[in-house]
Design a protein around this motif. Structure first.
Motif, PDB file in Angstrom:
ATOM      1  N   SER A  39      40.691  31.013  33.884  1.00  0.00           N
ATOM      2  CA  SER A  39      40.984  31.715  35.134  1.00  0.00           C
ATOM      3  C   SER A  39      42.128  32.706  34.917  1.00  0.00           C
ATOM      4  O   SER A  39      42.832  32.657  33.905  1.00  0.00           O
ATOM      5  CB  SER A  39      41.402  30.711  36.207  1.00  0.00           C
ATOM      6  N   LYS A  40      42.301  33.574  35.882  1.00  0.00           N
ATOM      7  CA  LYS A  40      43.393  34.549  35.850  1.00  0.00           C
ATOM      8  C   LYS A  40      44.726  33.822  35.650  1.00  0.00           C
ATOM      9  O   LYS A  40      45.559  34.233  34.847  1.00  0.00           O
ATOM     10  CB  LYS A  40      43.398  35.340  37.160  1.00  0.00           C
ATOM     11  N   GLU A  84      43.230  39.566  35.381  1.00  0.00           N
ATOM     12  CA  GLU A  84      42.053  39.566  36.251  1.00  0.00           C
ATOM     13  C   GLU A  84      40.829  40.120  35.513  1.00  0.00           C
ATOM     14  O   GLU A  84      39.730  39.564  35.601  1.00  0.00           O
ATOM     15  CB  GLU A  84      42.343  40.407  37.501  1.00  0.00           C
ATOM     16  N   ALA A  87      39.718  37.532  32.914  1.00  0.00           N
ATOM     17  CA  ALA A  87      39.068  36.372  33.543  1.00  0.00           C
ATOM     18  C   ALA A  87      37.659  36.703  34.036  1.00  0.00           C
ATOM     19  O   ALA A  87      36.860  35.802  34.277  1.00  0.00           O
ATOM     20  CB  ALA A  87      39.923  35.866  34.699  1.00  0.00           C
TER      21      ALA A  87
END
Length: 118
Positions: A39-40, A84, A87
């Motif tokens: 994930s980010k 971002e 991800a």
């Protein structure tokens, strides 16, 4: 503590790293970086612990990196923006990434693995 080893099984560099771990009896939990893309938040944590610039986490030799013209998109991007993008697709991430929760290595260099993971 077992290491977390983010890898892509078709990646030659990842295969070398896995072989090195196996030869040195280093235990690890492998995570398929495309099927289980970090994930980010996880990426931001990896960037911070690595001490490396966020731009180093991009797989600049990858097809997707070139197709999506990521070089231009990250020119003035913040770490948050870069995390971002990373991800969004595991194929954009340089690999392997290895961490024990404190230390993070990126890519595979035998001397770095030797000093970090043995």
């Amino acid at each position: 503590m077992a290491l977390t080893f983010y890898w892509y099984p078709n990646c030659g560099t990842c295969k070398k790293a896995k072989k090195w771990f196996d030869e040195h009896n280093v235990s690890y939990n492998s995570i398929h970086i495309v099927e289980e893309t970090p994930s980010k938040e996880e990426i931001l944590e990896l960037i911070e612990k690595s001490g490396l610039p966020a731009k180093k986490f991009f797989n600049t030799s990858g097809k997707k990196y070139r197709e999506l013209n990521i070089k231009e998109k990250i020119q003035d991007a913040t770490n948050e923006e870069m995390a971002e993008i990373l991800a969004s697709d595991g194929m954009l991430i340089k690999r392997p990434i290895v961490t024990d929760g404190k230390v993070v290595t990126l890519g595979f260099k035998e001397e770095i693995f030797q000093s970090s993971w043995v």
